[in-house]
Design a protein around this motif. Structure first.
Motif, PDB file in Angstrom:
ATOM      1  N   ASP A   4       0.807  -1.220   0.000  1.00  0.00           N
ATOM      2  CA  ASP A   4       0.000   0.000   0.000  1.00  0.00           C
ATOM      3  C   ASP A   4       0.842   1.272   0.000  1.00  0.00           C
ATOM      4  OD1 ASP A   4      -2.556  -0.984  -0.228  1.00  0.00           O
ATOM      5  OD2 ASP A   4      -2.748  -1.354   1.915  1.00  0.00           O
ATOM      6  N   HIS A   7       0.186   4.073  -2.573  1.00  0.00           N
ATOM      7  CA  HIS A   7      -0.882   5.056  -2.389  1.00  0.00           C
ATOM      8  C   HIS A   7      -0.298   6.449  -2.152  1.00  0.00           C
ATOM      9  CE1 HIS A   7      -4.522   2.436  -2.026  1.00  0.00           C
ATOM     10  NE2 HIS A   7      -3.568   1.538  -1.863  1.00  0.00           N
ATOM     11  N   PHE A  14      -5.852   9.123  -0.165  1.00  0.00           N
ATOM     12  CA  PHE A  14      -7.042   8.275   0.013  1.00  0.00           C
ATOM     13  C   PHE A  14      -8.236   8.967  -0.617  1.00  0.00           C
ATOM     14  CE2 PHE A  14     -10.855   7.073   2.403  1.00  0.00           C
ATOM     15  CZ  PHE A  14     -10.876   5.729   2.107  1.00  0.00           C
ATOM     16  N   GLU A  15      -8.905   8.262  -1.464  1.00  0.00           N
ATOM     17  CA  GLU A  15     -10.164   8.739  -2.034  1.00  0.00           C
ATOM     18  C   GLU A  15     -11.129   7.560  -1.972  1.00  0.00           C
ATOM     19  OE1 GLU A  15     -11.945  10.343  -6.228  1.00  0.00           O
ATOM     20  OE2 GLU A  15      -9.835  10.695  -5.790  1.00  0.00           O
ATOM     21  N   SER A  20      -8.578   0.945  -6.426  1.00  0.00           N
ATOM     22  CA  SER A  20      -7.124   0.812  -6.367  1.00  0.00           C
ATOM     23  C   SER A  20      -6.571  -0.083  -7.466  1.00  0.00           C
ATOM     24  CB  SER A  20      -6.703   0.240  -5.008  1.00  0.00           C
ATOM     25  OG  SER A  20      -7.004   1.153  -3.990  1.00  0.00           O
ATOM     26  N   ASP A  58      -9.056  -5.535  -2.226  1.00  0.00           N
ATOM     27  CA  ASP A  58      -9.148  -4.227  -2.875  1.00  0.00           C
ATOM     28  C   ASP A  58     -10.108  -4.266  -4.057  1.00  0.00           C
ATOM     29  OD1 ASP A  58      -7.444  -3.108  -1.076  1.00  0.00           O
ATOM     30  OD2 ASP A  58      -5.786  -2.794  -2.460  1.00  0.00           O
TER      31      ASP A  58
END
Length: 65
Positions: A4, A7, A14-15, A20, A58
């Motif tokens: 992660d 990201h 983070f949205e 992802s 995810d």
């Protein structure tokens, strides 16, 4: 959880509505192909299973949005 880290490369870290899978480099289809290939290397098999389960969870987020 190092998977992660990619990201941090996104403009918004983070949205909630973003999928992802195939957006972040370590969540791309090419990376998932490598993780699948790692299943055939005995020393990497456990890591590959963990990475593929991570991709599966995810992907479930993508189905809900």
């Amino acid at each position: 959880m190092l998977v992660d880290a990619d990201h941090l490369l996104a403009s918004l870290i983070f949205e909630p509505d973003r999928c992802s899978i195939n957006f972040h480099p370590l969540h791309s289809y090419v990376a998932i192909g490598f993780y699948t290939f790692f299943l055939f290397i005995p020393k990497l098999r456990v890591i590959a299973i963990g990475l593929l389960f991570h991709m599966l969870t995810d992907y479930q987020d993508c189905l809900w949005h």
